[in-house]
Design a protein around this motif. Structure first.
Motif, mmCIF file in Angstrom:
data_model
loop_
_atom_site.group_PDB
_atom_site.id
_atom_site.type_symbol
_atom_site.label_atom_id
_atom_site.label_comp_id
_atom_site.label_asym_id
_atom_site.label_seq_id
_atom_site.Cartn_x
_atom_site.Cartn_y
_atom_site.Cartn_z
ATOM 1 N N GLY A 41 0.893 -1.305 -0.059
ATOM 2 C CA GLY A 41 0.004 -0.002 0.055
ATOM 3 C C GLY A 41 0.740 1.319 0.211
ATOM 4 N N GLU A 42 2.002 1.159 -0.008
ATOM 5 C CA GLU A 42 3.128 2.303 0.161
ATOM 6 C C GLU A 42 2.951 3.001 -1.300
ATOM 7 N N ARG A 43 2.891 4.334 -1.361
ATOM 8 C CA ARG A 43 2.786 5.045 -2.530
ATOM 9 C C ARG A 43 3.798 4.404 -3.661
ATOM 10 N N TRP A 44 3.520 4.283 -4.767
ATOM 11 C CA TRP A 44 4.107 3.788 -6.032
ATOM 12 C C TRP A 44 4.373 2.266 -5.954
ATOM 13 N N SER A 45 4.110 1.545 -4.862
ATOM 14 C CA SER A 45 4.632 -0.046 -4.778
ATOM 15 C C SER A 45 3.647 -0.751 -5.875
ATOM 16 N N MET A 46 2.185 -0.428 -5.920
ATOM 17 C CA MET A 46 1.547 -1.185 -6.919
ATOM 18 C C MET A 46 1.845 -0.668 -8.270
ATOM 19 N N HIS A 47 2.316 0.521 -8.360
ATOM 20 C CA HIS A 47 2.731 0.929 -9.786
ATOM 21 C C HIS A 47 3.958 0.016 -10.317
ATOM 22 N N VAL A 48 4.815 -0.082 -9.428
ATOM 23 C CA VAL A 48 6.115 -0.918 -9.666
ATOM 24 C C VAL A 48 5.646 -2.406 -10.104
ATOM 25 N N MET A 49 4.804 -2.967 -9.210
ATOM 26 C CA MET A 49 4.297 -4.174 -9.672
ATOM 27 C C MET A 49 3.738 -4.324 -10.832
ATOM 28 N N ARG A 50 2.884 -3.301 -11.061
ATOM 29 C CA ARG A 50 1.981 -3.280 -12.595
ATOM 30 C C ARG A 50 3.047 -3.306 -13.642
ATOM 31 N N GLU A 51 4.081 -2.605 -13.379
ATOM 32 C CA GLU A 51 5.103 -2.486 -14.619
ATOM 33 C C GLU A 51 5.749 -3.657 -14.876
ATOM 34 N N MET A 53 4.367 -6.766 -14.226
ATOM 35 C CA MET A 53 3.417 -7.926 -14.517
ATOM 36 C C MET A 53 3.619 -8.608 -15.968
ATOM 37 N N LEU A 54 4.215 -7.950 -16.913
ATOM 38 C CA LEU A 54 4.527 -8.537 -18.167
ATOM 39 C C LEU A 54 5.891 -8.964 -18.565
ATOM 40 N N GLY A 55 6.833 -9.195 -17.254
ATOM 41 C CA GLY A 55 8.334 -9.448 -17.494
ATOM 42 C C GLY A 55 9.254 -8.510 -16.794
ATOM 43 N N ALA A 56 10.349 -9.069 -16.693
ATOM 44 C CA ALA A 56 11.302 -8.323 -15.758
ATOM 45 C C ALA A 56 11.667 -7.152 -16.587
ATOM 46 N N ARG A 57 12.199 -5.982 -15.997
ATOM 47 C CA ARG A 57 12.658 -4.873 -16.381
ATOM 48 C C ARG A 57 13.676 -4.270 -15.615
ATOM 49 N N ARG A 58 14.385 -3.570 -16.272
ATOM 50 C CA ARG A 58 15.516 -2.922 -15.690
ATOM 51 C C ARG A 58 15.262 -1.580 -14.664
ATOM 52 N N PHE A 59 16.017 -1.179 -13.958
ATOM 53 C CA PHE A 59 15.753 -0.054 -13.121
ATOM 54 C C PHE A 59 15.091 1.085 -14.032
ATOM 55 N N SER A 60 16.229 1.212 -15.003
ATOM 56 C CA SER A 60 15.904 2.451 -15.979
ATOM 57 C C SER A 60 14.626 2.183 -16.663
ATOM 58 N N ASP A 61 14.203 1.167 -16.969
ATOM 59 C CA ASP A 61 12.930 0.963 -17.623
ATOM 60 C C ASP A 61 11.716 1.249 -16.776
ATOM 61 N N ILE A 62 11.775 0.892 -15.452
ATOM 62 C CA ILE A 62 10.643 1.230 -14.820
ATOM 63 C C ILE A 62 10.798 2.878 -14.541
ATOM 64 N N ARG A 63 11.784 3.338 -14.198
ATOM 65 C CA ARG A 63 11.870 4.714 -13.868
ATOM 66 C C ARG A 63 11.320 5.464 -15.202
ATOM 67 N N ALA A 64 11.693 5.196 -16.286
ATOM 68 C CA ALA A 64 11.048 5.810 -17.674
ATOM 69 C C ALA A 64 9.860 5.633 -17.612
ATOM 70 N N ALA A 71 14.390 8.507 -8.215
ATOM 71 C CA ALA A 71 15.261 7.283 -8.297
ATOM 72 C C ALA A 71 15.363 6.787 -6.654
ATOM 73 N N LYS A 72 15.578 7.811 -5.846
ATOM 74 C CA LYS A 72 15.280 7.335 -4.371
ATOM 75 C C LYS A 72 14.430 6.490 -3.798
ATOM 76 N N VAL A 73 13.073 6.821 -4.044
ATOM 77 C CA VAL A 73 11.870 6.248 -3.797
ATOM 78 C C VAL A 73 11.700 5.163 -4.475
ATOM 79 N N LEU A 74 12.062 4.987 -5.996
ATOM 80 C CA LEU A 74 12.029 3.649 -6.506
ATOM 81 C C LEU A 74 13.147 2.623 -5.933
ATOM 82 N N THR A 75 14.158 3.176 -5.469
ATOM 83 C CA THR A 75 15.040 2.344 -5.049
ATOM 84 C C THR A 75 14.687 1.533 -3.705
#
Length: 249
Positions: A41-51, A53-64, A71-75
């Motif tokens: 339920g933390e802000r952005w957690s579900m967004h990260v999971m959503r991105e 859902m269709l396979g592995a992604r690099r940090f830069s892909d998720i950030r884009a 970058a700090k919050v995503l980390t």
């Protein structure tokens, strides 16, 4: 209280593996639904999971895909979700050798929950479909809004090209599988657009495809009839009635 103390004592035993603190950190409530929000339920957690859902992604892909997250919050979110067992981190083999994040088996099991949440929330008249939409979100919406009755007996292999993101959707036996794809050769039809949100007026608004093309840049290649038959099997649930302003006074 006694049970809680005993549980804490067991977790504190030397040499015993302990789970990361989660349940009860926000709500003193044994409800499993409450626990779910404590997990993701933390802000952005579900967004990260959503991105993911269709396979592995690099940090830069998720950030884009999520330009609003720092970058700090995503980390921090990636680290927390990994700690909880929702996702895993691994290194691709050479020559790529880059680090990627992907959902664990348990993490992927959250998709039905996210689908139901989407079907529930989109019924609100306050939902704004004109806001930005990531490519993954658009593809997942198709799995969420597929009308099984309309899809019955229809088989199709449809490509989507949104520039940096490409996907193949395969519809068969009333089920829709979607995967990332570099090569879109062999599809029955292809939707191409500068942004994923361009498909919404056609797929959900049921607007004329030529009108949509003129306003969004969406183009259809290959078997146009197959493409339009495919677009017709998706629909949004009906909106709830708007709140009565007089009842609020």
């Amino acid at each position: 209280m006694k049970f809680q103390n005993e549980s804490n004592a067991r977790q504190a035993e030397p040499g015993t593996a302990t789970a990361p603190s989660a349940h009860g950190r926000w709500y003193a409530d044994a409800c499993a639904a409450s626990f779910a929000f404590e997990l993701i339920g933390e802000r952005w957690s579900m967004h990260v999971m959503r991105e993911l859902m269709l396979g592995a992604r690099r940090f830069s892909d998720i950030r884009a895909a999520l330009p609003g997250i720092s970058a700090k919050v995503l980390t921090e979110r990636l680290a927390r979700l990994e700690e909880l067992g929702v996702l895993i981190r691994r290194k691709l083999p050479p020559p790529a050798a880059s680090q990627v994040y992907e959902l664990s088996e348990w993490g992927y099991m959250a998709e039905p929950f996210m689908q139901e949440l989407g079907r529930w929330s989109v019924r609100s008249p306050l939902h704004d479909p004109t806001l930005p939409l990531t490519s993954v979100s658009a593809m997942l919406s198709l799995r969420t809004m597929l009308d099984p009755a309309k899809a019955a007996g229809l088989a199709a292999r449809i490509g989507f090209d949104f520039g940096a993101d490409r996907f193949i959707a395969e519809l068969a036996h009333g089920k829709l599988a979607i995967r990332r794809a570099e090569d879109l050769a062999g599809v029955d039809a292809l939707f191409r657009a500068p942004a994923a949100g361009a498909i919404l007026p056609l797929f959900y608004g049921k607007r004329d495809p030529d009108e949509v093309a003129a306003t969004t840049g969406l183009s259809i290649h290959g078997d146009r009839d197959a493409a339009l038959r495919f677009a017709a099997v998706f629909s949004l649930p009906p909106k709830i009635a708007p709140p009565d302003d007089t009842a609020m006074r």
